[in-house]
Design a protein around this motif. Structure first.
Motif, PDB file in Angstrom:
ATOM      1  N   GLN A  41     157.913 -35.246 -63.804  1.00 39.56           N
ATOM      2  CA  GLN A  41     158.485 -34.573 -63.494  1.00 39.56           C
ATOM      3  C   GLN A  41     158.954 -34.632 -62.058  1.00 39.56           C
ATOM      4  O   GLN A  41     157.611 -33.679 -61.311  1.00 39.56           O
ATOM      5  CB  GLN A  41     157.709 -32.780 -64.072  1.00 39.56           C
ATOM      6  N   PRO A  42     159.977 -34.616 -62.203  1.00 39.52           N
ATOM      7  CA  PRO A  42     160.522 -34.473 -60.428  1.00 39.52           C
ATOM      8  C   PRO A  42     160.070 -33.390 -59.556  1.00 39.52           C
ATOM      9  O   PRO A  42     159.127 -34.084 -58.257  1.00 39.52           O
ATOM     10  CB  PRO A  42     161.820 -35.085 -60.449  1.00 39.52           C
ATOM     11  N   SER A  74     146.055 -26.697 -64.077  1.00 36.89           N
ATOM     12  CA  SER A  74     145.069 -27.103 -63.607  1.00 36.89           C
ATOM     13  C   SER A  74     144.985 -28.891 -62.849  1.00 36.89           C
ATOM     14  O   SER A  74     144.608 -29.049 -61.600  1.00 36.89           O
ATOM     15  CB  SER A  74     143.376 -27.069 -64.104  1.00 36.89           C
ATOM     16  N   ALA A  75     145.543 -29.534 -62.985  1.00 42.24           N
ATOM     17  CA  ALA A  75     145.858 -30.348 -62.470  1.00 42.24           C
ATOM     18  C   ALA A  75     147.172 -30.611 -61.699  1.00 42.24           C
ATOM     19  O   ALA A  75     146.800 -31.299 -60.344  1.00 42.24           O
ATOM     20  CB  ALA A  75     146.984 -31.501 -63.258  1.00 42.24           C
ATOM     21  N   PHE A  76     148.043 -29.074 -61.376  1.00 42.45           N
ATOM     22  CA  PHE A  76     148.759 -29.094 -60.427  1.00 42.45           C
ATOM     23  C   PHE A  76     147.289 -28.991 -59.039  1.00 42.45           C
ATOM     24  O   PHE A  76     147.418 -29.091 -58.120  1.00 42.45           O
ATOM     25  CB  PHE A  76     149.415 -28.498 -61.021  1.00 42.45           C
ATOM     26  N   TRP A  77     147.237 -27.629 -59.510  1.00 38.32           N
ATOM     27  CA  TRP A  77     145.827 -26.690 -58.492  1.00 38.32           C
ATOM     28  C   TRP A  77     144.855 -27.746 -58.030  1.00 38.32           C
ATOM     29  O   TRP A  77     144.354 -27.541 -56.652  1.00 38.32           O
ATOM     30  CB  TRP A  77     145.253 -26.137 -59.124  1.00 38.32           C
ATOM     31  N   SER A  78     144.619 -28.679 -58.522  1.00 37.88           N
ATOM     32  CA  SER A  78     143.262 -29.454 -58.697  1.00 37.88           C
ATOM     33  C   SER A  78     143.739 -30.442 -57.160  1.00 37.88           C
ATOM     34  O   SER A  78     142.911 -30.991 -56.517  1.00 37.88           O
ATOM     35  CB  SER A  78     142.789 -30.227 -59.815  1.00 37.88           C
ATOM     36  N   THR A  79     144.949 -30.800 -57.397  1.00 36.95           N
ATOM     37  CA  THR A  79     146.259 -32.372 -56.700  1.00 36.95           C
ATOM     38  C   THR A  79     146.178 -31.618 -55.407  1.00 36.95           C
ATOM     39  O   THR A  79     145.686 -31.807 -54.023  1.00 36.95           O
ATOM     40  CB  THR A  79     146.938 -32.582 -57.364  1.00 36.95           C
ATOM     41  N   ILE A 102     148.360 -26.799 -48.288  1.00 40.06           N
ATOM     42  CA  ILE A 102     147.621 -26.178 -48.136  1.00 40.06           C
ATOM     43  C   ILE A 102     146.113 -27.500 -47.321  1.00 40.06           C
ATOM     44  O   ILE A 102     145.745 -25.858 -46.398  1.00 40.06           O
ATOM     45  CB  ILE A 102     146.929 -27.074 -49.554  1.00 40.06           C
ATOM     46  N   PHE A 103     146.399 -27.875 -47.169  1.00 39.62           N
ATOM     47  CA  PHE A 103     145.024 -29.472 -45.861  1.00 39.62           C
ATOM     48  C   PHE A 103     145.737 -28.111 -44.840  1.00 39.62           C
ATOM     49  O   PHE A 103     144.729 -27.761 -43.667  1.00 39.62           O
ATOM     50  CB  PHE A 103     145.541 -30.139 -45.585  1.00 39.62           C
ATOM     51  N   THR A 151     153.628 -30.800 -55.708  1.00 37.73           N
ATOM     52  CA  THR A 151     152.280 -31.060 -55.564  1.00 37.73           C
ATOM     53  C   THR A 151     152.527 -31.638 -54.324  1.00 37.73           C
ATOM     54  O   THR A 151     151.408 -31.909 -53.429  1.00 37.73           O
ATOM     55  CB  THR A 151     152.145 -32.149 -56.533  1.00 37.73           C
ATOM     56  N   ILE A 152     153.257 -32.993 -53.949  1.00 41.01           N
ATOM     57  CA  ILE A 152     152.387 -33.400 -52.568  1.00 41.01           C
ATOM     58  C   ILE A 152     152.837 -32.370 -51.490  1.00 41.01           C
ATOM     59  O   ILE A 152     151.972 -32.450 -50.339  1.00 41.01           O
ATOM     60  CB  ILE A 152     154.232 -34.774 -52.500  1.00 41.01           C
ATOM     61  N   LEU A 153     154.105 -32.096 -51.472  1.00 39.19           N
ATOM     62  CA  LEU A 153     153.902 -31.442 -50.434  1.00 39.19           C
ATOM     63  C   LEU A 153     153.201 -29.659 -50.260  1.00 39.19           C
ATOM     64  O   LEU A 153     152.893 -29.771 -48.972  1.00 39.19           O
ATOM     65  CB  LEU A 153     155.311 -30.541 -50.498  1.00 39.19           C
TER      66      LEU A 153
END
Length: 427
Positions: A227-228, A356-361, A241-242, A234-236
């Motif tokens: 999903q674009p 969970s994939a979204f948050w974990s990543t 978060i870092f 997720t990348i941004l």
């Protein structure tokens, strides 16, 4: 026939949603006590902002690890039961801290209890987010999320204020004890909630149970990556978060160490700043309707960057409070936007795994970020760290202008991709 809520009927008149709303508000109020008390507990015992950051990093790593299987559990088992179990686990674990502290500071116990509680909290949060789809109809998801987040924020205003008073008078362990008790109240409230069955889940259950847990998690990750808009988010957010995961630890240290505040001052700053979260939660739905998803999300994160950078410039408790409120407003708007979009476009039988994939990543870099941010604050000072982190958050917002996030408006952007991803999962 499943019960459907009347789209015209106000959400506050829906008893099922109201019970869920009340339970989550109680849990949020208790969480706000730990939000203040745990950093203060470490600071009182060690005086080290780096130690605070290390605990945050270890707990964050446990949360990320739990996210790998949390979505599988949420899609496979009853969501309400998982939430109640997570509440009871945290009731027992947080309750150990004030008991152990009767014999003196036990920092090692925090490094045992907090990671387990964060793992349970991750499972709870994934279940809580996905449960909204089983409480209200799809057109009301953003409204429901906004109301929930506004109420959480209202609880978070009083919570830190009271936690600061309790910590100053009775010590941070008393505030943690109150947090533990809140999980009992939350579990009792959730017991009264009834989640309705999704129309699509019956046909999906058989396929889900035949897959391994790893395959189930990867199914959510594949949907997310295909999903674009979600892929770009997720990348941004991984970068965002870092840069911000250790913000609370740095802020507590800044108010106490640099500005000479007390425990009560810390609670007041974070409590009043939480008003920004309320404002963001109330503004997000009309902002998204008028400006579209993309510009609302990008603007919110630009506001976060400016606020964090500003904290490095101002030198007063009042100024830090106002800018923290602006930061939390931006986090609230951006978070509700992305959460609502994910709920709207993800099939129900994949929602837990995609969440969970979204948050974990995007949280995977958070523990390292917290360790780096707090170490840098102790070595170079909070003003320099705030300026660098704020500039980085502004770059995240600018980066959104060059991704599919900018063009995202609402559901029509992603529906063709949803159909392709759903078909590929069924084949």
């Amino acid at each position: 026939m499943s019960r459907r809520s009347d789209p015209v009927r106000p959400l506050w008149r829906d008893r099922n949603f109201g019970a869920y709303w009340a339970a989550q508000s109680l849990s949020a109020a208790g969480d706000s006590f730990a939000y203040i008390a745990v950093p203060l507990l470490v600071l009182h015992a060690t005086g080290s902002v780096a130690q605070m950051g290390l605990l945050t990093a270890v707990a964050g790593a446990a949360s990320v690890g739990a996210g790998i299987f949390g979505g599988v559990l949420v899609d496979r088992y009853d969501r309400r039961t998982l939430m109640i179990a997570a509440d009871l686990a945290r009731l027992l674990l947080y309750g150990l801290i004030p008991l152990a502290w009767l014999g003196g500071p036990q920092i090692w116990l925090l490094f045992v209890v907090l990671p387990i509680c964060e793992a349970a909290g991750m499972v709870f949060q994934v279940a809580a987010v996905t449960a909204v789809r089983n409480l209200v109809d799809r057109p009301r998801i953003t409204e429901a999320n906004g109301r929930l987040q506004a109420t959480y924020a209202a609880a978070a205003v009083l919570g830190p204020l009271l936690a600061g008073v309790v910590s100053a008078r009775f010590g941070p362990t008393a505030a943690i004890a109150i947090n533990a008790a809140s999980f009992a109240l939350s579990a009792a409230g959730l017991w009264l909630v009834r989640l309705r069955q999704s129309d699509e889940s019956a046909g999906a259950d058989g396929a889900v149970t035949r897959e391994s847990r790893l395959a189930e998690f990867l199914a959510g990750a594949r949907f997310l990556w295909r999903q674009p808009v979600l892929r770009s988010l997720t990348i941004l957010l991984s970068v965002f978060i870092f840069l911000t995961y250790g913000f609370t630890d740095v802020l507590v240290y800044h108010v106490k160490h640099d500005l000479g505040g007390s425990d009560r001052t810390v609670g007041t700053v974070l409590g009043l700043a939480a008003l920004g979260t309320i404002v963001g939660a109330l503004l997000v739905a009309p902002l998204r309707r008028r400006r579209g998803f993309g510009m609302t999300w990008i603007g919110a994160h630009a506001m976060c960057g400016l606020a964090i950078a500003g904290i490095g410039v101002v030198g007063s408790v009042r100024g830090v409070t106002v800018l923290t409120a602006v930061y939390l407003c931006g986090v609230s708007v951006g978070g509700i936007c992305s959460m609502s979009l994910r709920q709207e476009i993800t099939p129900d039988h994949l929602l837990g795994r995609v969440t969970s994939a979204f948050w974990s990543t995007h949280y995977s870099l958070g523990p390292a970020g917290a360790a780096v941010l707090t170490w840098a604050a102790g070595r170079y000072g909070v003003p320099a760290v705030a300026l660098v982190a704020g500039a980085g958050c502004l770059l995240v917002a600018v980066g959104g202008l060059f991704t599919p996030v900018r063009r995202a408006g609402s559901e029509p952007v992603a529906r063709p991709e949803v159909r392709r991803a759903t078909t590929s999962q069924a084949s």
